[in-house]
Motif scaffolding. Sequence first.
Motif, mmCIF file in Angstrom:
data_model
loop_
_atom_site.group_PDB
_atom_site.id
_atom_site.type_symbol
_atom_site.label_atom_id
_atom_site.label_comp_id
_atom_site.label_asym_id
_atom_site.label_seq_id
_atom_site.Cartn_x
_atom_site.Cartn_y
_atom_site.Cartn_z
ATOM 1 N N THR A 246 -15.449 -12.418 -37.774
ATOM 2 C CA THR A 246 -16.172 -12.953 -38.925
ATOM 3 C C THR A 246 -15.636 -12.446 -40.251
ATOM 4 O OG1 THR A 246 -17.696 -11.127 -38.720
ATOM 5 C CG2 THR A 246 -18.336 -13.138 -37.644
ATOM 6 N N GLY A 247 -14.640 -11.581 -40.218
ATOM 7 C CA GLY A 247 -14.194 -10.951 -41.451
ATOM 8 C C GLY A 247 -15.197 -9.903 -41.873
ATOM 9 N N GLN A 248 -15.392 -9.782 -43.190
ATOM 10 C CA GLN A 248 -16.402 -8.829 -43.664
ATOM 11 C C GLN A 248 -17.780 -9.303 -43.205
ATOM 12 O OE1 GLN A 248 -15.790 -6.055 -44.913
ATOM 13 N NE2 GLN A 248 -13.983 -6.083 -46.199
ATOM 14 N N LEU A 249 -18.565 -8.365 -42.697
ATOM 15 C CA LEU A 249 -19.916 -8.730 -42.261
ATOM 16 C C LEU A 249 -20.848 -8.652 -43.476
ATOM 17 C CD1 LEU A 249 -19.833 -6.703 -38.938
ATOM 18 C CD2 LEU A 249 -19.789 -9.172 -39.133
ATOM 19 N N TYR A 250 -20.681 -9.634 -44.360
ATOM 20 C CA TYR A 250 -21.393 -9.575 -45.643
ATOM 21 C C TYR A 250 -22.905 -9.474 -45.452
ATOM 22 C CZ TYR A 250 -17.018 -10.963 -47.902
ATOM 23 O OH TYR A 250 -15.722 -11.016 -48.348
ATOM 24 N N GLY A 251 -23.439 -10.267 -44.524
ATOM 25 C CA GLY A 251 -24.889 -10.258 -44.313
ATOM 26 C C GLY A 251 -25.374 -8.907 -43.833
ATOM 27 N N ALA A 252 -24.631 -8.318 -42.895
ATOM 28 C CA ALA A 252 -25.016 -7.004 -42.362
ATOM 29 C C ALA A 252 -24.910 -5.939 -43.450
ATOM 30 C CB ALA A 252 -24.124 -6.652 -41.180
ATOM 31 N N PHE B 337 -10.270 -17.831 -43.326
ATOM 32 C CA PHE B 337 -9.574 -18.770 -42.437
ATOM 33 C C PHE B 337 -10.545 -19.338 -41.403
ATOM 34 C CE2 PHE B 337 -6.476 -20.355 -39.394
ATOM 35 C CZ PHE B 337 -5.489 -20.865 -40.228
ATOM 36 N N GLY B 338 -11.398 -18.471 -40.872
ATOM 37 C CA GLY B 338 -12.400 -18.931 -39.890
ATOM 38 C C GLY B 338 -13.378 -19.915 -40.499
ATOM 39 N N ASN B 339 -13.543 -19.823 -41.794
ATOM 40 C CA ASN B 339 -14.459 -20.732 -42.488
ATOM 41 C C ASN B 339 -13.747 -22.007 -42.930
ATOM 42 O OD1 ASN B 339 -17.167 -20.998 -43.330
ATOM 43 N ND2 ASN B 339 -16.542 -20.667 -45.452
ATOM 44 N N GLY B 340 -12.504 -22.155 -42.506
ATOM 45 C CA GLY B 340 -11.742 -23.345 -42.875
ATOM 46 C C GLY B 340 -11.239 -23.302 -44.299
ATOM 47 N N GLY B 341 -11.002 -22.115 -44.827
ATOM 48 C CA GLY B 341 -10.676 -21.972 -46.242
ATOM 49 C C GLY B 341 -9.204 -21.925 -46.582
ATOM 50 N N ALA B 342 -8.313 -22.075 -45.593
ATOM 51 C CA ALA B 342 -6.881 -21.990 -45.912
ATOM 52 C C ALA B 342 -6.077 -22.919 -45.013
ATOM 53 C CB ALA B 342 -6.387 -20.558 -45.744
ATOM 54 N N ALA B 343 -4.955 -23.415 -45.563
ATOM 55 C CA ALA B 343 -4.074 -24.279 -44.771
ATOM 56 C C ALA B 343 -3.100 -23.450 -43.942
ATOM 57 C CB ALA B 343 -3.308 -25.223 -45.685
ATOM 58 N N MET B 344 -2.661 -22.324 -44.485
ATOM 59 C CA MET B 344 -1.705 -21.464 -43.768
ATOM 60 C C MET B 344 -2.071 -20.011 -44.039
ATOM 61 S SD MET B 344 2.031 -23.138 -44.567
ATOM 62 C CE MET B 344 1.800 -23.268 -46.326
ATOM 63 N N LYS B 353 -6.879 -15.485 -31.328
ATOM 64 C CA LYS B 353 -7.781 -14.936 -30.308
ATOM 65 C C LYS B 353 -9.217 -14.904 -30.826
ATOM 66 C CE LYS B 353 -7.791 -10.294 -29.374
ATOM 67 N NZ LYS B 353 -7.476 -9.025 -28.690
ATOM 68 N N PHE B 354 -9.371 -14.548 -32.084
ATOM 69 C CA PHE B 354 -10.715 -14.407 -32.637
ATOM 70 C C PHE B 354 -11.249 -15.690 -33.260
ATOM 71 C CE2 PHE B 354 -9.144 -9.931 -33.001
ATOM 72 C CZ PHE B 354 -10.002 -9.395 -32.070
ATOM 73 N N LEU B 355 -10.378 -16.438 -33.908
ATOM 74 C CA LEU B 355 -10.883 -17.577 -34.694
ATOM 75 C C LEU B 355 -10.743 -18.911 -33.987
ATOM 76 C CD1 LEU B 355 -9.685 -16.504 -38.261
ATOM 77 C CD2 LEU B 355 -11.815 -15.973 -37.072
ATOM 78 N N ASP B 356 -9.757 -19.047 -33.098
ATOM 79 C CA ASP B 356 -9.663 -20.266 -32.285
ATOM 80 C C ASP B 356 -10.313 -19.934 -30.950
ATOM 81 O OD1 ASP B 356 -9.078 -22.618 -31.090
ATOM 82 O OD2 ASP B 356 -6.892 -22.422 -31.180
#
Lengths: 286, 536
Positions: A246-252, B337-344, B353-356
């Motif tokens: 999730t990247g940074q766990l902003y909510g947590a 990237f996981g939020n769909g915020g980048a093309a590359m 492994k984590f996002l796909d």
Amino acid sequence: MNRSLSFDIFRYAAILTFLAISLIPTVWMISMAFKPIAEWQASGADLTWWPNNPTLDNFRFIFGESGSELIVALERTAGRPILASLLAASFGTLIAMGAGTAAAYGLSRFGYGGNLPLALIQLRLFPPMAVMIPVMIMWAFLGLIDTWYGLALIYGIVTLPFAFWLMKTFFDDMPREIEDAALVEGCSRWRVFLRITLPMMRPALASSALFVFILNWSDYLIALLLTTRDWVTIPVYMASLSSSMTGQLYGAKAALGLIAAVPPVIMGIAIQKQLVRGLTFGALKE
Amino acid sequence: MKNSPHFTRRRFLSAAARTTALVALSSPLVLRADRARASAGLAQGMVGGPTGFAGAERYQYGADTPEGRAVEAAKALKAAGKAPERIVLGLSDGSIGQITQPFPEGAPSVKDLWEQETGITLDIVGVPNGQEFTKVMQDVSTKGGGFDIYAVEWNRLGDLAETGGIVALDDYVATHRPEWDDPERGYVNGEAGVSLLNGYRGSVYGVSLDGDFQTWNHRTDLFNNPEEQKAFADQHGYELAPPSTWEQHDQIAAFFHRPDEGLFGSTDLRNQGWGYTNWYQRFVSMASPNQFLFDDEGTALINGEAGWAATEEYIKSLAHHSPDAISWSWPEQYGNFGNGGAAMTCAFSNLPKFLDNPANEGSKVTGKVGSHLPPGRMHDDGLVRRTVLWLNLTACVSSQSEHPEAAYLLLQWLGSSRIYSWMTANPGGYFDPFQLANFADPLVRETYHDYHMDVVRESVRRTVPTINYPGATAFHNALDENLVAALTGSMTAQEAMANTERQWKRITRRVGEDKLVDAIKANKSAWPDLVDPAAT
């Protein structure tokens, strides 16, 4: 519209503007604490001030209950770091206030320790990082690394100058005639200090203690360097709240930040009356 | 109360004695039954390894394997009273899950298996991400003795070895034979790969537990969208595809950069401590087969046309990045990237492994991630594509450990191809594949995806190491600070390179030129000479 009304409108508008600016981070933190993961990183049109689907998942997560969407697992929960922060900050404040008040009284009333003010302020002359390596070596030698009391001790030492200087100013501003009157009536010096001076200093003590507590409570660097596992504090623990999922766990982080804001706020409310008096202590001189 | 039992002291003692005897007698039976159950799942001829899931036999080992030898030696130490009750491993918080969480369903955890087989407790102390080296230096400088094993960035080995913080492992390697250079299962590039990841100035000081070969990813839903393809072809005159060159990369990034729609062109990192990995990629591909950082005499080569051009490009690339790029670290990058915020983007090889990952319900890019080789530059002899090794956790044995051999044996066991393949397939942490056996392992490929594993393996062949000479931390800090200054506009590309060169000269004098030249030559021997045909 008369001049006075215009001025009042301008004054209140300015106050409200500055208040709004200063409260934005707090409001954002509160809002983020109740946002589900899908809203943490919203951007563009999806970005909202308030959660669309408020949830307590962030709070559950940091206390070890994995929220429905927060699939990452924490290696440790927030309970122990909260306890560590409470113990270290409280006892550190006690040490600083105890030693600082006694030293300030001695210097203010009797002139003992002529170079003490300068000696104490030396503790704050260097950036903390410059003195932390020797401190780490000493603490390791004394077996104080990763203990709450080791942390409390160093907090007491580094905030001692604040406690001393604040209390000295307050003691200097307090009329000595009241103490002299009590002495004439037959009170011992110790009794005067305990029964006359300290009760009168309650507002000053409250405001100084709150200031010192907040300094201890919000420390990151010292706790990072002097703790490893068992007694990491809230700021150090907060820094570990990120994951590859999730990247940074902003909510947590926001949920923990909100919890971390509670003790200083409660202290502030509890001593509000004393605090206002303390902050204006000595503003009017004879 | 006629029928109530009449308890006497004698009867109580008798009953207690019978119970104690029964428990004492039954305990070995229980233990033996447990052991029998554990070994029941082992394939014929195997002496250890995980059981309880389909394909577990791939991770089991015989007596004459690196894992088998490590476990047997640890047991022998234990029996002789020369092993500790517990080994303390300091490890990034985010990596702990791969050791403590059982994977796949039915399997034990790596930690449980080690403890069950050797009887030595594995105590893992979490370290905040990014604070690994700080914590290690804290333990070294204060003689805290808090850890038997440190896990730090791979190129800190030189600094730690020079300060006496870690021990050379050569004797243990010779005795227990880890077979890291096995041509079928071992490190990519065999002995050279082992030397790069685990060695410093001819000695083994660490055991790699990671494979941070920075790898490029893109969004397949964007790249395969016919409307995007047409618009791009109309604009640039060639087909939209993952970029082969830096020029193409910058054009594609600019094409997709739509911050109003929450989409950035390319989000390879630009922050302090990370950004220079992208600068490296741009700089080292300036010559064929490599633009080196130093010549063989230890003279810095960055303050010249190649360094200025790479830095200019690096600064300009901020245009297709987040406005907060300079403060973004990998958690922001992954989250975006996981939020769909980048093309590359360019990231650790674990990003897919984590996002796909269908289990990651928060990810908006599941099923939409592709991987590609690093961009490069055309030279007379072909296309030079280069990426970089960074951060790569390498475990080393603390010189304060009272049981360095037992600590090494744990590392040999963890870092050998069978256990490491099983461990790295676990989605619970950051350890990434880097051994030949990992890339071919079905479980690893399932977790990391087939499309990605082959690209990672090929990226490894095009990877240059970061600086791992003595003074590596100081060298990198100098480069890093000047690059960040250039990004913020407080100095030009030329000034940044000139400043870096000046600081590097000072560090060289401080470290000692002879020592440095040796290390530079060893480092250079690990640089790839692969040049791709122009069309790739």
